[in-house]
Every structure is written in C-alpha cells, then in structure tokens.
Design an enzyme around this catalytic site. Sequence first.
Site, PDB file in Angstrom:
ATOM      1  N   GLN A 180       0.716  -1.271  -0.627  1.00 39.01           N
ATOM      2  CA  GLN A 180      -0.323   0.315  -0.103  1.00 39.01           C
ATOM      3  C   GLN A 180       0.949   1.513  -0.357  1.00 39.01           C
ATOM      4  O   GLN A 180       0.923   1.472   0.905  1.00 39.01           O
ATOM      5  CB  GLN A 180      -1.066  -0.319   1.000  1.00 39.01           C
ATOM      6  N   HIS A 238       8.775  -4.230  -1.556  1.00 38.72           N
ATOM      7  CA  HIS A 238       7.744  -4.890  -2.614  1.00 38.72           C
ATOM      8  C   HIS A 238       8.108  -3.957  -3.509  1.00 38.72           C
ATOM      9  O   HIS A 238       8.476  -3.593  -5.256  1.00 38.72           O
ATOM     10  CB  HIS A 238       6.040  -5.253  -2.392  1.00 38.72           C
ATOM     11  N   LYS A 253      -0.061  -9.337 -16.361  1.00 42.21           N
ATOM     12  CA  LYS A 253      -0.840  -9.440 -14.925  1.00 42.21           C
ATOM     13  C   LYS A 253      -2.059  -7.907 -14.788  1.00 42.21           C
ATOM     14  O   LYS A 253      -1.258  -7.150 -15.258  1.00 42.21           O
ATOM     15  CB  LYS A 253      -0.578 -10.075 -13.787  1.00 42.21           C
ATOM     16  N   ASP A 311       8.605 -15.009  -7.434  1.00 42.42           N
ATOM     17  CA  ASP A 311       7.896 -13.731  -7.208  1.00 42.42           C
ATOM     18  C   ASP A 311       8.805 -12.604  -6.294  1.00 42.42           C
ATOM     19  O   ASP A 311       9.121 -13.997  -5.481  1.00 42.42           O
ATOM     20  CB  ASP A 311       6.435 -13.415  -7.028  1.00 42.42           C
TER      21      ASP A 311
HETATM   22  C1  R5P Z   1       2.380  -7.876  -6.191  1.00 42.04           C
HETATM   23  O1  R5P Z   1       2.616  -6.993  -7.370  1.00 42.04           O
HETATM   24  C2  R5P Z   1       3.193  -8.782  -5.613  1.00 42.04           C
HETATM   25  O2  R5P Z   1       4.468  -8.909  -6.605  1.00 42.04           O
HETATM   26  C3  R5P Z   1       2.779 -10.052  -5.686  1.00 42.04           C
HETATM   27  O3  R5P Z   1       2.876 -11.055  -7.092  1.00 42.04           O
HETATM   28  C4  R5P Z   1       1.638 -10.223  -5.767  1.00 42.04           C
HETATM   29  O4  R5P Z   1       1.989  -9.916  -3.550  1.00 42.04           O
HETATM   30  C5  R5P Z   1       1.132 -11.341  -4.803  1.00 42.04           C
HETATM   31  O5  R5P Z   1      -0.395 -11.478  -4.630  1.00 42.04           O
HETATM   32  P1  R5P Z   1      -0.912 -13.014  -4.424  1.00 42.04           P
HETATM   33  O6  R5P Z   1       0.460 -14.366  -3.948  1.00 42.04           O
HETATM   34  O7  R5P Z   1      -2.345 -12.706  -3.078  1.00 42.04           O
HETATM   35  O8  R5P Z   1      -1.662 -13.520  -6.029  1.00 42.04           O
END
Ligand code: R5P
Length: 281
Positions: A90, A122, A184, A210
């Site tokens: 956030q 992030h 995405k 990720d």
């Molecule tokens: C978002 O941009 C992050 O890099 C991750 O892709 C995200 O936090 C993954 O969240 P979830 O596992 O809930 O899809």
Amino acid sequence: MIVSGSASQTLAAALAAELEEPLAPVEYDRFPDGELLAAVPGVAADRAIVVASTVSSDAHVELLQLQDAVREAGVDEVITVIPYMGYARQDEAFDPGHPVSARAVARAISTGTDRVLTVTPHERAVCEFFEPTATAVDAAGRLAEPLPADLTEPVFLSPDAGAIDLAQTVRDAYGRGETDYFEKVRHSGSEVEITPSDVTVAGRDVVVTDDIIATGSTMSQSIDVLDEGVGRIFVTCVHPLLANNAVTKLSRAGVEAIYGTDTIERGSSVVSVAPAIAAEL
Ligand code: R5P
C-alpha cells in the site's frame, strides 16, 4: 545484541550466529483485553538489532514495543531489521481518501530507531518513507540454491513485467535458462487476470519467481495458462506469506515445490537471508 520479534525467531537466531552476537532474552505476553506486551528483561548492551517481520498488525505493535524496551533498558544504538515489511504494497493512496499505509507504518517505526534495513521491499521507493532512508537488502540470488541441478531447458518466468528482474537474478544465479514474464492485471486483493508469456514451455521445466506469494492467486493463475506438456513446475519467492489456502492452490495447480526465504517463517522458508543482512550490517 539481537532482539527477536515473535514472528522472526529463526532468522534472528541465524543472524546472531552469523554476527557472533548474543540473542537477547525476549518475552511475549498478552493482556486479557488483547493488548500485547513484548519485553527484554535484563538486557544490557550498547547496540540492539531488533529483527521483526511485520507480518500482522500485532507484529507491528510488537516491533514498536521492542524498540522502546531496548531504549528503556539503556541501549545507545537501535538498528531495526524488517525482513518482511507489511503494508509495503500500500505504497500510494489508490483511491481518494485512502492512506499511504506504507508511509504511515514507516513513520512509526522510524521514531524508535537509528537505522532500518528491510529485505527486497515490494517497491524500493518505500525505503524513502523511513527517516533516515532504509537500506534495501537484496536476497533474491539465493533463491536458486534449492532448485534441482538437473532442470530441463529451464524457463524462469515472472508473473508480471515488474518482477522480471527477480526472474533474471534467479536465472543468473542458477547459471542457465531463458527468462520471460506474464501480463498481469489485478482486479482485487484476490482476483488477478494473467495472460501467457511468449516463450514455449512444452517439455521444459519452469521456475516462476515473484517477490511475495500472498494468496497464491497470481502464481496459480500464471501456472494455469502455461502450455500443455510443460515439465516440472517450481515456484520461488523472497517472502512466502502463503496466506489462507495458498499452498493448496499451488499444489492443485501442479507445483512440485515452493521455495522461499526465512523473512517469513513457513515450511517453505528454506533459504536464509541472514548472511545478506549480516553483510549489510
Ligand atoms: C504484487 O505485485 C506482488 O509482486 C505479488 O505478485 C503479489 O503480492 C502476490 O499476491 P497473491 O499471491 O495474493 O496473488
């Protein structure tokens, strides 16, 4: 002296061993009304390194209490290590009237410390919400370590363009393989729409990388759009939050193994970031 938050005890112990510094005695308690009490009885040191991932609102309050407790005990220098920074996603006010939550928590943490380190935030820009600016520790290269050595024509994929650097870092550390990313679009906290990458994966092993796996939606939906005939599928991430049914989602999607670091303590936390943090300290 290393002071551990309750959610970061394994990493704090690993860091103490790495730095050859003592691990402080810490007590975590809760009052009948639900309020927390984190204490460091008998601590006496010049420098305290508080290690606490803010995986929940409670963990955040606990970190503030530990910072305050070590100052109260007479410590001169407080260093705060936030292996996983909660609320970092956030990082802007996404709608009118919304807070910049990452800034709000960073401000609170800054008041109790002389220095802040955080692992693979992030967005690197969240470091600037701290005063002084936090140091970002990069631990992604080590995510290649648990991968099998015999991957077949590996493809390292990221779920979006923003995470392609991570996939490239893991590929470089692994030593061979191709990289690509999915497109995405996020519709809500748990709903994402993924479209396939260009690369052909039939007959090849795939590693999807990720920064965070939270609900597992991004990863499982990425895997769902892979070509038929894909080889083994592995997922790696720095922060294995793995909330709710994320592990089941990934297993049902056909993932052979989930590898993460110990910024968050889960069954998948097989890579330690302690050496990277120690090197920065
Ligand atoms: C978002 O941009 C992050 O890099 C991750 O892709 C995200 O936090 C993954 O969240 P979830 O596992 O809930 O899809």
